[in-house]
Design a protein around this motif. Structure first.
Motif, PDB file in Angstrom:
ATOM      1  N   ILE A 150     -18.082 -30.359 -38.152  1.00 38.05           N
ATOM      2  CA  ILE A 150     -19.340 -30.995 -38.555  1.00 38.05           C
ATOM      3  C   ILE A 150     -19.040 -32.267 -39.330  1.00 38.05           C
ATOM      4  CG2 ILE A 150     -20.598 -28.801 -38.647  1.00 38.05           C
ATOM      5  CD1 ILE A 150     -19.813 -30.646 -41.883  1.00 38.05           C
ATOM      6  N   ARG A 151     -20.022 -33.132 -39.376  1.00 38.76           N
ATOM      7  CA  ARG A 151     -20.011 -34.306 -40.251  1.00 38.76           C
ATOM      8  C   ARG A 151     -21.424 -34.398 -40.808  1.00 38.76           C
ATOM      9  NH1 ARG A 151     -16.341 -37.521 -41.172  1.00 38.76           N
ATOM     10  NH2 ARG A 151     -15.248 -36.936 -39.276  1.00 38.76           N
ATOM     11  N   VAL A 168     -20.146 -29.019 -47.042  1.00 41.90           N
ATOM     12  CA  VAL A 168     -20.857 -29.864 -48.013  1.00 41.90           C
ATOM     13  C   VAL A 168     -20.673 -29.300 -49.416  1.00 41.90           C
ATOM     14  CG1 VAL A 168     -23.144 -30.629 -48.779  1.00 41.90           C
ATOM     15  CG2 VAL A 168     -22.497 -30.838 -46.370  1.00 41.90           C
ATOM     16  N   LYS A 169     -20.793 -28.004 -49.574  1.00 41.23           N
ATOM     17  CA  LYS A 169     -20.614 -27.370 -50.886  1.00 41.23           C
ATOM     18  C   LYS A 169     -19.187 -27.581 -51.402  1.00 41.23           C
ATOM     19  CE  LYS A 169     -21.886 -24.424 -54.172  1.00 41.23           C
ATOM     20  NZ  LYS A 169     -22.914 -24.704 -55.149  1.00 41.23           N
ATOM     21  N   GLU A 170     -18.187 -27.358 -50.545  1.00 44.84           N
ATOM     22  CA  GLU A 170     -16.794 -27.502 -50.965  1.00 44.84           C
ATOM     23  C   GLU A 170     -16.464 -28.932 -51.381  1.00 44.84           C
ATOM     24  OE1 GLU A 170     -14.705 -24.091 -48.123  1.00 44.84           O
ATOM     25  OE2 GLU A 170     -14.427 -26.208 -47.640  1.00 44.84           O
ATOM     26  N   GLU A 171     -17.030 -29.918 -50.672  1.00 44.65           N
ATOM     27  CA  GLU A 171     -16.640 -31.308 -50.907  1.00 44.65           C
ATOM     28  C   GLU A 171     -17.530 -32.053 -51.888  1.00 44.65           C
ATOM     29  OE1 GLU A 171     -15.977 -33.368 -47.218  1.00 44.65           O
ATOM     30  OE2 GLU A 171     -14.736 -31.736 -46.431  1.00 44.65           O
ATOM     31  N   GLY A 221     -14.780 -41.014 -46.788  1.00 45.64           N
ATOM     32  CA  GLY A 221     -15.414 -40.508 -45.578  1.00 45.64           C
ATOM     33  C   GLY A 221     -16.647 -39.713 -45.943  1.00 45.64           C
ATOM     34  N   MET A 222     -17.354 -39.263 -44.937  1.00 43.51           N
ATOM     35  CA  MET A 222     -18.512 -38.402 -45.163  1.00 43.51           C
ATOM     36  C   MET A 222     -18.034 -36.957 -45.205  1.00 43.51           C
ATOM     37  SD  MET A 222     -20.601 -40.457 -42.329  1.00 43.51           S
ATOM     38  CE  MET A 222     -19.013 -40.975 -41.693  1.00 43.51           C
ATOM     39  N   PRO A 223     -18.779 -36.087 -45.860  1.00 40.35           N
ATOM     40  CA  PRO A 223     -18.395 -34.676 -45.846  1.00 40.35           C
ATOM     41  C   PRO A 223     -18.238 -34.196 -44.398  1.00 40.35           C
ATOM     42  CG  PRO A 223     -20.150 -35.046 -47.424  1.00 40.35           C
ATOM     43  CD  PRO A 223     -19.986 -36.326 -46.652  1.00 40.35           C
ATOM     44  N   ALA A 224     -17.137 -33.514 -44.138  1.00 46.28           N
ATOM     45  CA  ALA A 224     -16.832 -33.066 -42.778  1.00 46.28           C
ATOM     46  C   ALA A 224     -15.819 -31.943 -42.835  1.00 46.28           C
ATOM     47  CB  ALA A 224     -16.287 -34.233 -41.953  1.00 46.28           C
ATOM     48  N   GLY A 225     -15.739 -31.202 -41.737  1.00 46.23           N
ATOM     49  CA  GLY A 225     -14.733 -30.156 -41.663  1.00 46.23           C
ATOM     50  C   GLY A 225     -14.926 -29.277 -40.451  1.00 46.23           C
ATOM     51  N   SER A 226     -13.963 -28.408 -40.240  1.00 47.97           N
ATOM     52  CA  SER A 226     -13.909 -27.566 -39.049  1.00 47.97           C
ATOM     53  C   SER A 226     -14.494 -26.187 -39.300  1.00 47.97           C
ATOM     54  CB  SER A 226     -12.464 -27.410 -38.586  1.00 47.97           C
ATOM     55  OG  SER A 226     -11.926 -28.661 -38.281  1.00 47.97           O
ATOM     56  N   PHE A 275     -20.565 -40.739 -49.784  1.00 41.68           N
ATOM     57  CA  PHE A 275     -19.186 -40.722 -49.319  1.00 41.68           C
ATOM     58  C   PHE A 275     -18.363 -39.951 -50.328  1.00 41.68           C
ATOM     59  CE2 PHE A 275     -20.639 -44.084 -46.680  1.00 41.68           C
ATOM     60  CZ  PHE A 275     -19.751 -44.164 -45.617  1.00 41.68           C
ATOM     61  N   THR A 276     -17.366 -39.241 -49.815  1.00 40.34           N
ATOM     62  CA  THR A 276     -16.410 -38.559 -50.676  1.00 40.34           C
ATOM     63  C   THR A 276     -15.031 -39.153 -50.402  1.00 40.34           C
ATOM     64  OG1 THR A 276     -16.049 -36.817 -49.041  1.00 40.34           O
ATOM     65  CG2 THR A 276     -17.714 -36.402 -50.749  1.00 40.34           C
ATOM     66  N   LYS A 277     -14.161 -39.025 -51.393  1.00 38.09           N
ATOM     67  CA  LYS A 277     -12.805 -39.536 -51.241  1.00 38.09           C
ATOM     68  C   LYS A 277     -11.838 -38.362 -51.305  1.00 38.09           C
ATOM     69  CE  LYS A 277     -10.044 -43.421 -52.813  1.00 38.09           C
ATOM     70  NZ  LYS A 277      -9.943 -44.483 -53.843  1.00 38.09           N
ATOM     71  N   GLY A 278     -11.000 -38.274 -50.297  1.00 37.00           N
ATOM     72  CA  GLY A 278      -9.975 -37.239 -50.240  1.00 37.00           C
ATOM     73  C   GLY A 278      -8.747 -37.795 -49.571  1.00 37.00           C
TER      74      GLY A 278
END
Length: 146
Positions: free
Chosen positions: A11-12, A52-55, A32-37, A24-27
């Motif tokens: 998702i993004r 979204v909660k994690e980031e 980038g935008m919140p995203a993950g598998s 935007f979040t920085k990692g």
């Protein structure tokens, strides 16, 4: 599975504040935008809520699926594993909670005007982020399939 190429559903999230600025979040030193598998046992919407909660620390209350990207070329991660992007782009319509500038996964979080957003990455990801924002700005209520 070793280093076999995979298709990875992910998702993004586009999250806007009341003025229309985008979160935007920085990692790993990159914006980038919140995203993950997706994780085993999750729905794609649950993936959105968890990532979204994690980031960001924010809780997704409602969201609209804007686009699905599945026709992109293979991408290589930092471990040299290759995967095909299969991404669900959501606009988060409402959210609750306090934005955290630091989490276990991010080192900063900030809202930016779309035309003054940070440069996320070069190459494929930079092009993809540009496409994501174009699709977001052109979205008229019909799901975009690419």
């Amino acid at each position: 599975m070793g280093h076999n190429p995979l298709i990875v559903p992910s998702i993004r999230a586009i999250i806007c504040d009341e003025t229309g600025k985008v979160l935007f979040t920085k990692g790993n030193g990159r914006w980038g935008m919140p995203a993950g598998s997706i994780e085993l046992g999750e729905s794609i919407y649950e993936t959105l809520q968890r990532e979204v909660k994690e980031e960001t620390g924010l809780e997704v209350v409602s969201a609209t699926l804007i686009a699905i990207y599945s026709g992109k070329p293979m991408v290589e991660n930092s471990y040299h594993d290759k995967y095909q992007l299969f991404e669900f782009l959501f606009k988060v319509d409402s959210w609750e909670g306090e934005l955290l500038s630091k989490t276990d996964e991010t080192t900063d979080a900030e809202f930016f005007a779309i035309d003054a957003r940070p440069v996320a990455r070069n190459g494929f990801w930079g092009e993809h982020f540009t496409e994501v924002f174009e699709d977001y700005q052109n979205y008229k209520g019909t799901l975009i399939l690419k």
